[in-house]
Design an enzyme around this catalytic site. Sequence first.
Site, PDB file in Angstrom:
ATOM      1  N   LYS A 184      -1.324  -9.424   2.791  1.00 25.48           N
ATOM      2  CA  LYS A 184      -0.643  -8.969   4.008  1.00 25.48           C
ATOM      3  C   LYS A 184      -1.550  -7.973   4.709  1.00 25.48           C
ATOM      4  O   LYS A 184      -2.245  -7.204   4.047  1.00 25.48           O
ATOM      5  CB  LYS A 184       0.697  -8.311   3.661  1.00 25.48           C
ATOM      6  CG  LYS A 184       1.395  -7.652   4.860  1.00 25.48           C
ATOM      7  CD  LYS A 184       2.866  -7.335   4.593  1.00 25.48           C
ATOM      8  CE  LYS A 184       3.131  -6.002   3.960  1.00 25.48           C
ATOM      9  NZ  LYS A 184       2.625  -4.837   4.725  1.00 25.48           N
ATOM     10  N   GLU A 218       8.844  -4.024  10.847  1.00 25.35           N
ATOM     11  CA  GLU A 218       9.317  -2.747  10.294  1.00 25.35           C
ATOM     12  C   GLU A 218       9.882  -1.849  11.392  1.00 25.35           C
ATOM     13  O   GLU A 218       9.232  -1.592  12.411  1.00 25.35           O
ATOM     14  CB  GLU A 218       8.149  -2.045   9.572  1.00 25.35           C
ATOM     15  CG  GLU A 218       8.564  -0.709   8.962  1.00 25.35           C
ATOM     16  CD  GLU A 218       7.592  -0.200   7.907  1.00 25.35           C
ATOM     17  OE1 GLU A 218       6.649  -0.921   7.528  1.00 25.35           O
ATOM     18  OE2 GLU A 218       7.792   0.941   7.445  1.00 25.35           O
ATOM     19  N   ASP A 273       0.836  -1.200   0.000  1.00 25.89           N
ATOM     20  CA  ASP A 273       0.000   0.000   0.000  1.00 25.89           C
ATOM     21  C   ASP A 273       0.872   1.252   0.000  1.00 25.89           C
ATOM     22  O   ASP A 273       0.363   2.377  -0.066  1.00 25.89           O
ATOM     23  CB  ASP A 273      -1.016  -0.005   1.152  1.00 25.89           C
ATOM     24  CG  ASP A 273      -0.359  -0.104   2.516  1.00 25.89           C
ATOM     25  OD1 ASP A 273       0.879  -0.206   2.587  1.00 25.89           O
ATOM     26  OD2 ASP A 273      -1.099  -0.071   3.526  1.00 25.89           O
ATOM     27  N   SER A 274       2.202   1.068   0.003  1.00 26.36           N
ATOM     28  CA  SER A 274       3.114   2.189  -0.239  1.00 26.36           C
ATOM     29  C   SER A 274       2.903   2.745  -1.648  1.00 26.36           C
ATOM     30  O   SER A 274       3.421   3.820  -1.977  1.00 26.36           O
ATOM     31  CB  SER A 274       4.572   1.765  -0.044  1.00 26.36           C
ATOM     32  OG  SER A 274       4.844   0.573  -0.753  1.00 26.36           O
ATOM     33  N   GLU A 312      -1.791  -5.440   8.548  1.00 28.46           N
ATOM     34  CA  GLU A 312      -1.039  -4.883   9.678  1.00 28.46           C
ATOM     35  C   GLU A 312      -1.767  -5.136  10.994  1.00 28.46           C
ATOM     36  O   GLU A 312      -2.996  -5.072  11.044  1.00 28.46           O
ATOM     37  CB  GLU A 312      -0.857  -3.365   9.480  1.00 28.46           C
ATOM     38  CG  GLU A 312      -0.060  -3.008   8.238  1.00 28.46           C
ATOM     39  CD  GLU A 312       0.151  -1.498   8.073  1.00 28.46           C
ATOM     40  OE1 GLU A 312      -0.253  -0.711   8.950  1.00 28.46           O
ATOM     41  OE2 GLU A 312       0.728  -1.116   7.034  1.00 28.46           O
ATOM     42  N   ASP A 324      -1.032  -6.097  -0.167  1.00 28.62           N
ATOM     43  CA  ASP A 324      -1.502  -5.469   1.075  1.00 28.62           C
ATOM     44  C   ASP A 324      -3.016  -5.280   1.068  1.00 28.62           C
ATOM     45  O   ASP A 324      -3.575  -4.769   0.090  1.00 28.62           O
ATOM     46  CB  ASP A 324      -0.874  -4.074   1.226  1.00 28.62           C
ATOM     47  CG  ASP A 324       0.373  -4.095   2.090  1.00 28.62           C
ATOM     48  OD1 ASP A 324       0.499  -4.986   2.944  1.00 28.62           O
ATOM     49  OD2 ASP A 324       1.223  -3.203   1.895  1.00 28.62           O
TER      50      ASP A 324
HETATM   51  O1  KIV Z   1       3.543  -1.143   1.653  1.00 25.77           O
HETATM   52  C1  KIV Z   1       4.725  -1.443   1.797  1.00 25.77           C
HETATM   53  O2  KIV Z   1       5.602  -1.043   1.014  1.00 25.77           O
HETATM   54  C2  KIV Z   1       5.104  -2.260   2.936  1.00 25.77           C
HETATM   55  C3  KIV Z   1       6.568  -2.489   3.159  1.00 25.77           C
HETATM   56  C4  KIV Z   1       7.127  -1.322   3.845  1.00 25.77           C
HETATM   57  C5  KIV Z   1       6.831  -3.745   3.897  1.00 25.77           C
HETATM   58  O3  KIV Z   1       4.269  -2.712   3.666  1.00 25.77           O
END
Ligand code: KIV
Length: 271
Positions: free
Chosen positions: A120, A189, A51-52, A122, A90
Amino acid sequence: MSVHSKIKRVTTHTLQAMKREGVPISMLTAYDFSMASILDDAGIDVLLVGDSASNVMAGHETTLPITLDQMIYHAQSVVRAASRCLIVVDLPFGSYQGNSREALVSAIRIMKESGAHAIKLEGGAEVVESIRRIVGAGVPVMGHLGLTPQSIYQFGTYTVRAKEEAEADILIENAKLLEAAGCFSIVLEKIPAALGTQVSGLLSIPIIGIGAGGGVDGQVLVMHDLLGITKDFSPRFLRRYLNLYEEIKGGVESYIKDVKSRDFPNAEEQY
Ligand code: KIV
């Protein structure tokens, strides 16, 4: 020959075998077809459609605004490109925190509409019920603890997490809960290296670090950071392998100059 060099498609089982054999796992983010093709061809083990994308692709300040539909669009592009690596996507902010049914529906949408291999999410104890439900539906889940960017407004800062014993103890408990709930791997992280090493030693699933030191089972970076496309981001954990911002800028400046001077196209570059 190691387990790493003879595999056709990396699976969650491959990653677990790599941990057992002490083979470090390489993971990077990817959001589009062209970059994912290059990273897969280079031999990356895991691509994370992170989600970055909200930051590096869309220009938002945080990961919070990106939607499930946008994540699926990015994931579809990566899936079309990558034939060897494991592809993890994510669950974006707001697509799973409501309740475990919402989490399951979001995870199923990602798997069905993108063709990715895992999701993934959080969090610790508060997402365990959702993890159990998603894993129960046959979807592999990667956890994410430590500095979890979707909670940035709660943290108030992007500084290192779990430096104090009390927060470190909670992180260790949460990591154990995630493993017990069925996660195949966990991202840690921005935490002290000693804590990363400790969690990796306590758990049998692979621990992938970003700013979690060298004692974990693998490393992940945001692709734009590693390639030097992002300019004003230099956390201590980042190693830049290229300076693509300047390379691309230089190339485009040359192109502009050639167009303006009528040097481009030359006689060989036209019909
Ligand atoms: O979204 C992302 O890039 C991440 C990484 C920082 C692991 O979750």
